[in-house]
Scaffold this active site. Structure first.
Site, mmCIF file in Angstrom:
data_model
loop_
_atom_site.group_PDB
_atom_site.id
_atom_site.type_symbol
_atom_site.label_atom_id
_atom_site.label_comp_id
_atom_site.label_asym_id
_atom_site.label_seq_id
_atom_site.Cartn_x
_atom_site.Cartn_y
_atom_site.Cartn_z
ATOM 1 N N CYS A 2 1.213 59.865 76.626
ATOM 2 C CA CYS A 2 2.304 59.869 77.461
ATOM 3 C C CYS A 2 3.016 60.825 76.943
ATOM 4 O O CYS A 2 3.208 61.009 75.557
ATOM 5 C CB CYS A 2 3.229 58.448 77.567
ATOM 6 S SG CYS A 2 1.948 57.283 78.386
ATOM 7 N N TYR A 82 1.578 55.257 73.304
ATOM 8 C CA TYR A 82 0.316 55.023 71.973
ATOM 9 C C TYR A 82 0.669 56.122 70.771
ATOM 10 O O TYR A 82 1.008 56.937 71.160
ATOM 11 C CB TYR A 82 -1.128 55.568 73.197
ATOM 12 C CG TYR A 82 -1.361 54.736 73.587
ATOM 13 C CD1 TYR A 82 -1.014 53.312 74.502
ATOM 14 C CD2 TYR A 82 -2.344 54.984 73.259
ATOM 15 C CE1 TYR A 82 -1.579 52.107 74.812
ATOM 16 C CE2 TYR A 82 -3.361 53.740 74.228
ATOM 17 C CZ TYR A 82 -2.612 52.229 74.461
ATOM 18 O OH TYR A 82 -3.852 51.775 75.489
ATOM 19 N N ASN A 175 2.541 61.469 71.122
ATOM 20 C CA ASN A 175 1.536 60.560 70.215
ATOM 21 C C ASN A 175 0.814 60.658 69.369
ATOM 22 O O ASN A 175 2.089 61.367 68.792
ATOM 23 C CB ASN A 175 0.511 60.426 71.754
ATOM 24 C CG ASN A 175 0.439 60.529 72.381
ATOM 25 O OD1 ASN A 175 0.471 61.154 73.959
ATOM 26 N ND2 ASN A 175 1.356 58.814 73.262
ATOM 27 N N ARG A 228 2.149 68.621 74.426
ATOM 28 C CA ARG A 228 2.984 68.351 74.316
ATOM 29 C C ARG A 228 4.431 68.343 74.371
ATOM 30 O O ARG A 228 5.571 68.451 74.887
ATOM 31 C CB ARG A 228 2.302 67.349 74.987
ATOM 32 C CG ARG A 228 1.587 67.327 76.324
ATOM 33 C CD ARG A 228 0.745 65.642 77.189
ATOM 34 N NE ARG A 228 0.292 65.495 75.528
ATOM 35 C CZ ARG A 228 0.463 63.790 75.405
ATOM 36 N NH1 ARG A 228 2.193 63.492 75.686
ATOM 37 N NH2 ARG A 228 -0.468 63.537 74.735
#
Length: 329
Positions: A2, A82, A175, A228
């Protein structure tokens, strides 16, 4: 997996947005949890009554509701993501503290917290118990990004007995590893810029770019959390500032599209596919939730109206999971 970002608009709106990257089919939808909603923690079976109404993204799991993000009527928005391999939960309940299973913590925040300062003061009373989501059968290794209408963004990471309340200067969260690692990693990308690089001479030859975009050539392209994080931080920082909430929603979608995972691209060793099941965007000022499902380009919008605030029952909003087309002929 995520990715989450927190952005502001020129007219001082603040939006928290996130992708939900998961392999287990969640079936989540926008929902409203009303004031005075009563729920029970599975950790110690204590009953709780929320004082605040909130909009969120989630689903009903037996007698309780599983919520992954949301915004409450006090203008506090939260997203849980997470943090595998880093979290430290407690083995036993503590009768002197507020005990929650990790996935329940967000329900308590959204239903009861009016400000980030209030949350910080109460953190020492929170005990996250190392117990699974009953209906799923596994323990969710979580951390949380929490924002307010003043433009403040913090992260809570349970990496020791005491929960860590961290100011988030970058306004991005992904994460594992922890937030501090990701922030330090940005120092590896000082060469990345929107501006085109100038030509370079090699002897009598002047090398010019094949096309535009050379300034971004150092951006990482994979889907690991560090990659990311870097992409989200760069695009969030460099994108043209939105004038208002509508443009802010579009900015958030365009930024998160750079980190959204299509089906089949990230596959676990078990064969399960992690993909971006949905994107949700919460505006702290208007207390509005925007939901975009993987299966559709359409956006479902739900706002915190007086009618909704006066409702006494949980309301789950339907989502059209089909593509939306505007016919031109």
């Amino acid at each position: 997996m995520c990715t989450s970002i927190f952005i502001a608009t020129k007219d001082n709106k603040h939006l928290l947005a996130r992708t939900m990257d998961f392999s287990y089919p969640l079936g989540a939808s926008p929902l409203y949890i009303p004031r005075n909603h009563t729920w029970s923690s599975d950790s110690d079976h204590k009953s709780w009554q929320n004082s605040l109404g909130f909009l969120g993204t989630g689903e009903q799991l037996e007698d309780n509701y599983f919520v992954s993000d949301g915004v409450n009527e006090a203008g506090i928005s939260v997203a849980e993501l997470y943090l595998p391999g880093e979290v430290v939960y407690q083995k036993e309940i503590d009768p002197a503290k507020l005990n929650f299973r990790p996935h329940e913590f967000i329900m308590w925040i959204l239903g009861n917290v009016h400000s980030l300062d209030e949350l910080k003061k109460q953190l020492e009373t929170i005990n996250l118990v190392n117990q699974p989501v009953p209906e799923l059968g596994f323990i969710t290794p979580l951390h949380w990004i929490i924002t307010d209408a003043n433009g403040r963004s913090v992260v809570i990471e349970p990496t020791e007995t005491t929960l860590h309340f961290k100011e988030n200067p970058v306004n991005v969260m992904t994460n594992t590893p922890t937030l501090e690692w990701h922030i330090q990693n940005l120092r590896n990308y000082l060469n990345v810029q929107p501006m085109q690089f100038a030509p370079v001479e090699f002897g009598d030859y002047e090398a010019q770019a094949f096309s535009q975009g050379t300034g971004t050539s150092g951006l990482p392209g994979g889907y690991t959390p560090p990659e990311r994080f870097v992409r989200a931080a760069f695009f969030k920082e460099k994108i043209d500032e939105a004038a208002n909430e509508d443009e802010g929603v579009m900015n958030a979608l365009n930024i998160l599209e750079t980190v959204s995972i299509p089906k089949g691209i990230v596959v676990k060793q078990t064969g399960e596919e992690d993909y971006s099941q949905f994107i949700s965007i919460m505006c702290n000022e208007s207390q509005t939730l925007y939901y975009k499902d993987y299966a559709s380009n359409g956006i479902t919008k739900v706002s915190m109206t007086e009618e909704l605030l006066n409702q006494t029952d949980v309301k789950i909003f339907s989502v059209d999971r089909t593509p939306v087309y505007k016919k031109a002929n």
